[in-house]
Motif scaffolding. Structure first.
Motif, short mmCIF file in Angstrom:
data_model
loop_
_atom_site.label_atom_id
_atom_site.label_comp_id
_atom_site.label_asym_id
_atom_site.label_seq_id
_atom_site.Cartn_x
_atom_site.Cartn_y
_atom_site.Cartn_z
N GLY A 149 0.81 -1.22 0.00
CA GLY A 149 0.00 0.00 0.00
C GLY A 149 0.83 1.26 0.00
O GLY A 149 0.41 2.30 -0.52
N LEU A 150 2.03 1.18 0.57
CA LEU A 150 2.91 2.35 0.61
C LEU A 150 3.32 2.81 -0.78
O LEU A 150 3.63 3.99 -0.99
CB LEU A 150 4.15 2.01 1.44
CG LEU A 150 5.13 3.14 1.77
CD1 LEU A 150 4.46 4.19 2.63
CD2 LEU A 150 6.36 2.57 2.47
N GLY A 151 3.32 1.90 -1.74
CA GLY A 151 3.79 2.23 -3.09
C GLY A 151 3.00 3.34 -3.77
O GLY A 151 3.55 4.06 -4.61
N VAL A 152 1.72 3.51 -3.42
CA VAL A 152 0.92 4.53 -4.11
C VAL A 152 1.43 5.93 -3.83
O VAL A 152 1.11 6.87 -4.57
CB VAL A 152 -0.57 4.43 -3.74
CG1 VAL A 152 -1.16 3.12 -4.21
CG2 VAL A 152 -0.78 4.62 -2.25
N TYR A 153 2.23 6.10 -2.79
CA TYR A 153 2.74 7.43 -2.45
C TYR A 153 4.07 7.74 -3.13
O TYR A 153 4.64 8.80 -2.89
CB TYR A 153 2.92 7.55 -0.93
CG TYR A 153 1.66 7.35 -0.16
CD1 TYR A 153 0.73 8.37 -0.03
CD2 TYR A 153 1.37 6.12 0.43
CE1 TYR A 153 -0.45 8.19 0.67
CE2 TYR A 153 0.19 5.93 1.14
CZ TYR A 153 -0.71 6.96 1.26
OH TYR A 153 -1.88 6.77 1.96
N THR A 154 4.57 6.82 -3.98
CA THR A 154 5.90 7.01 -4.55
C THR A 154 5.87 7.62 -5.94
O THR A 154 6.53 8.63 -6.20
CB THR A 154 6.65 5.67 -4.61
OG1 THR A 154 5.90 4.72 -5.39
CG2 THR A 154 6.89 5.11 -3.22
N TYR A 155 5.12 7.02 -6.86
CA TYR A 155 5.15 7.50 -8.25
C TYR A 155 3.86 7.09 -8.95
O TYR A 155 3.28 6.04 -8.64
CB TYR A 155 6.37 6.93 -8.98
CG TYR A 155 6.68 7.64 -10.29
CD1 TYR A 155 6.74 9.02 -10.35
CD2 TYR A 155 6.91 6.92 -11.44
CE1 TYR A 155 7.03 9.68 -11.54
CE2 TYR A 155 7.20 7.56 -12.65
CZ TYR A 155 7.25 8.93 -12.69
OH TYR A 155 7.53 9.57 -13.86
#
Length: 205
Positions: A149-155
């Motif tokens: 879920g953290l990935g959505v805040y990256t790119y």
């Protein structure tokens, strides 16, 4: 990754400028939310990371690039863990070493460009996911889901990766049910993944 960040590459391109501007805005004005309209729109996760670096170092070309250089450096041990879970220590060492000297990753680690956060989160999330498969405990699946879920805040393109992971998990569930015929247990594992992912990525979604 850390040598002469001020001078190589020469100059400061627009995305790097926005990284610094948004990080300073976070420090001056407080939280800016989870999405920034800068550079035609970006998830704000990398900006918060750069703001954290600015807490300890004076804002400038070197410090804004240092923020992404650190992310790039952290990606190497994260990739090692991912490769080790799947293939063992020898392949993990070789894969991490190749990533460590890989030209594309060196370049993106040395410019303050938000996408460099994506491989770090990917490697950590995939390592956690396959650790969860091996340990087969609900907390392990929750952690893996949270990192996914953290990935959505990256790119911006990360949701496409999430779609690929979802397809993979459906295939995994079908195979596991066919082998064990224990659909309730598989459902609990997928539910823990979904809860972890939504708990972390839900605000962005």
């Amino acid at each position: 990754r850390l040598v002469d960040l001020h001078g190589i590459p020469a100059g400061l391109h627009g995305d790097e400028g926005w990284m610094g501007i948004e990080a300073r805005r976070i420090l001056q004005d407080g939280p800016i939310g989870i999405w920034s309209p800068s550079a035609l729109g970006q998830p704000a996760g990398p900006f918060y990371w750069t703001a954290l670096v600015f807490l300890f170092l004076k804002p400038g070309i070197e410090s804004v690039r240092l923020s992404t250089a650190l992310l790039g450096a952290l990606t190497i041990p994260a990739a090692y863990l991912f490769y080790r879970v799947l293939f063992g220590p020898r392949v993990a060492f070789l894969g991490a070493a190749l990533l460590g000297v890989g030209f594309w990753h060196l370049v993106y680690s040395r410019v303050a460009f938000p996408p460099v956060a994506l491989p770090l989160v990917e490697a950590a999330a995939f390592a956690a996911l396959f650790v969860a498969f091996k340990r087969d405990t609900l907390p392990a699946y929750l952690i893996a889901g949270g990192l996914l879920g953290l990935g959505v805040y990256t790119y911006i393109p990360y949701p496409f990766l999430g779609l690929g992971v979802a397809v993979f998990l459906v295939g995994w569930a079908v195979v596991e049910i066919a082998r064990r015929r224990d659909w309730k247990k598989i459902g609990l594992r997928l539910g823990a993944l979904a809860i972890g992912g939504l708990a972390v990525g839900g605000p962005f979604l």
